[in-house]
Design a protein around this motif. Structure first.
Motif, PDB file in Angstrom:
ATOM      1  N   SER A 155       0.718  -1.106   0.043  1.00 40.40           N
ATOM      2  CA  SER A 155       0.009  -0.093   0.106  1.00 40.40           C
ATOM      3  C   SER A 155       0.834   1.409  -0.024  1.00 40.40           C
ATOM      4  O   SER A 155       0.377   2.203  -0.368  1.00 40.40           O
ATOM      5  CB  SER A 155      -0.711   0.013   0.987  1.00 40.40           C
ATOM      6  OG  SER A 155      -0.247   0.050   2.512  1.00 40.40           O
ATOM      7  N   LYS A 162       1.475  -1.075  -7.074  1.00 39.63           N
ATOM      8  CA  LYS A 162       0.321  -1.165  -6.561  1.00 39.63           C
ATOM      9  C   LYS A 162      -0.561  -2.078  -7.628  1.00 39.63           C
ATOM     10  O   LYS A 162      -1.344  -3.156  -7.202  1.00 39.63           O
ATOM     11  CB  LYS A 162      -0.275  -0.175  -5.820  1.00 39.63           C
ATOM     12  CG  LYS A 162       0.339   0.206  -4.683  1.00 39.63           C
ATOM     13  CD  LYS A 162      -0.710   1.053  -3.934  1.00 39.63           C
ATOM     14  CE  LYS A 162      -0.612   2.619  -4.388  1.00 39.63           C
ATOM     15  NZ  LYS A 162      -1.298   3.539  -3.468  1.00 39.63           N
ATOM     16  N   ALA A 163      -0.742  -1.438  -8.735  1.00 40.05           N
ATOM     17  CA  ALA A 163      -1.294  -2.059  -9.820  1.00 40.05           C
ATOM     18  C   ALA A 163      -0.841  -3.458 -10.223  1.00 40.05           C
ATOM     19  O   ALA A 163      -1.701  -4.521 -10.548  1.00 40.05           O
ATOM     20  CB  ALA A 163      -1.329  -1.164 -11.105  1.00 40.05           C
ATOM     21  N   ASP A 177      -1.911  -5.968  -7.535  1.00 35.46           N
ATOM     22  CA  ASP A 177      -3.320  -6.131  -7.848  1.00 35.46           C
ATOM     23  C   ASP A 177      -3.783  -7.073  -8.853  1.00 35.46           C
ATOM     24  O   ASP A 177      -4.690  -7.928  -8.861  1.00 35.46           O
ATOM     25  CB  ASP A 177      -4.093  -4.648  -8.272  1.00 35.46           C
ATOM     26  CG  ASP A 177      -4.435  -3.832  -6.874  1.00 35.46           C
ATOM     27  OD1 ASP A 177      -4.273  -4.414  -5.893  1.00 35.46           O
ATOM     28  OD2 ASP A 177      -4.341  -2.744  -7.286  1.00 35.46           O
ATOM     29  N   SER A 184      -5.293 -11.229  -8.735  1.00 31.37           N
ATOM     30  CA  SER A 184      -6.544 -11.138  -9.409  1.00 31.37           C
ATOM     31  C   SER A 184      -6.808 -12.746  -9.920  1.00 31.37           C
ATOM     32  O   SER A 184      -5.815 -13.451 -10.001  1.00 31.37           O
ATOM     33  CB  SER A 184      -6.693 -10.059 -10.529  1.00 31.37           C
ATOM     34  OG  SER A 184      -5.789 -10.478 -11.752  1.00 31.37           O
TER      35      SER A 184
END
Length: 307
Positions: free
Chosen positions: A276, A283-284, A287, A291
């Protein structure tokens, strides 16, 4: 009398006409206001929609810049596939990956010269104490390989410890041909070596004939050396080498997930601080890794998703 009557009618007519005209103007004004209000409202709706679209675009946003990863050679296949997919999804982002070993990767992220340090082992307490965060992205099996002509196909854990500990030096002692065992491993600082030795409780006790600086080099050496034995990441296996069963168990993702194959280790993408606290691009990237699509990518290179 007649004149006064006519005059009264005229005044009354003018009054009625004036009142009608005023009523008409008032009605027209109301209609115009209603129309203007509708037009204004429509204009505001269009503007709001446009602003919403713009805001949405900014939120999902075109990421721009570069991400640097340094570390484990065992993670090369995964890191390369991840980089390619992420850059395809984010054309304005460049992911630069360098494969120089887990220790070097952790050092690079610790001193700020890399965004991510790739490590094919868990972080040590002293590394975590420096503020480096352990982000496990996948689970990998360590496969033990030999040359394709070796007749031995299965090793117990004790036999593997004896070979790498130097107490068994000939394949005949393991049910094979009368042939010296050539023990091949990775260089000091390698995440694969660290994980392998820790799992067998052989830290700094292995007796290597050759210590090589990459997974590819181990594969090539084992393939070309009669009587050799080496260890590599599960995802690089091919038919140039023969893969041992360990305790009669194949090194497959299914067996590793079930816990029946004892040589497995984490793939870590370390960051300085929590995810964070990283920039938007990093961060992407995480992510995406966590996923459903990212998990499928992990599986596609022969690894097991971390969650």
């Amino acid at each position: 009398m007649k004149k006064n009557y006519i005059k009264t009618l005229a005044i009354t007519g003018l009054t009625i006409l004036a009142m009608s005209s005023l009523a008409g103007c008032a009605g027209k004004t109301a209609e115009t206001k209603a129309s203007d209000t509708a037009t204004t409202a429509g204009s505001k709706t269009d503007t709001t929609a446009a602003e919403s679209t713009t805001a949405k675009g900014a939120a999902s946003g075109d990421l721009k810049g570069s991400i640097s990863m340094v570390g484990s050679t065992s993670m090369e296949k995964f890191a390369t596939a991840l980089s390619e997919v992420f850059m395809e999804k984010n054309p304005s982002v460049t992911v630069q990956a360098e494969f120089v070993g887990s220790g070097a990767g952790i050092e690079a992220v610790g001193n700020g010269s890399a965004d991510i340090g790739n490590s094919s082992r868990n972080l040590k307490d002293e590394e975590k104490a420096k503020g480096i965060n352990e982000n496990i992205v996948a689970i990998d099996g360590i496969a033990v390989v030999t040359d394709t002509k070796n007749t031995v196909g299965n090793l117990t854990k004790d036999q593997l410890i004896s070979v790498y500990g130097g107490t068994v030096n000939n394949w005949k002692d393991l049910g094979g041909s009368d042939q010296p065992i050539v023990v091949i491993g990775r260089e000091s600082g390698s995440g694969t070596r660290t994980a392998f030795e820790e799992l067998l409780k052989l830290e700094d006790k292995c007796k290597y004939s050759n210590e090589l600086d990459s997974t590819g080099a181990v594969m090539a050496k084992v393939a070309s050396t009669p009587g050799s034995i080496g260890y590599v990441s599960l995802d690089v296996l091919d038919d140039t080498v023969k893969t041992f069963k360990l305790e009669n168990t194949e090194p497959t993702p299914e067996n590793i997930k079930a816990g029946s194959y004892f040589l497995s280790r984490p793939f870590v993408m370390a960051t300085k601080g929590e995810i964070s606290a990283q920039n938007d691009m990093v961060k992407a990237l995480f992510d995406f890794i966590y996923s459903d699509e990212g998990k499928e990518l992990v599986k596609s290179v022969g690894l097991i998703p971390a969650n």
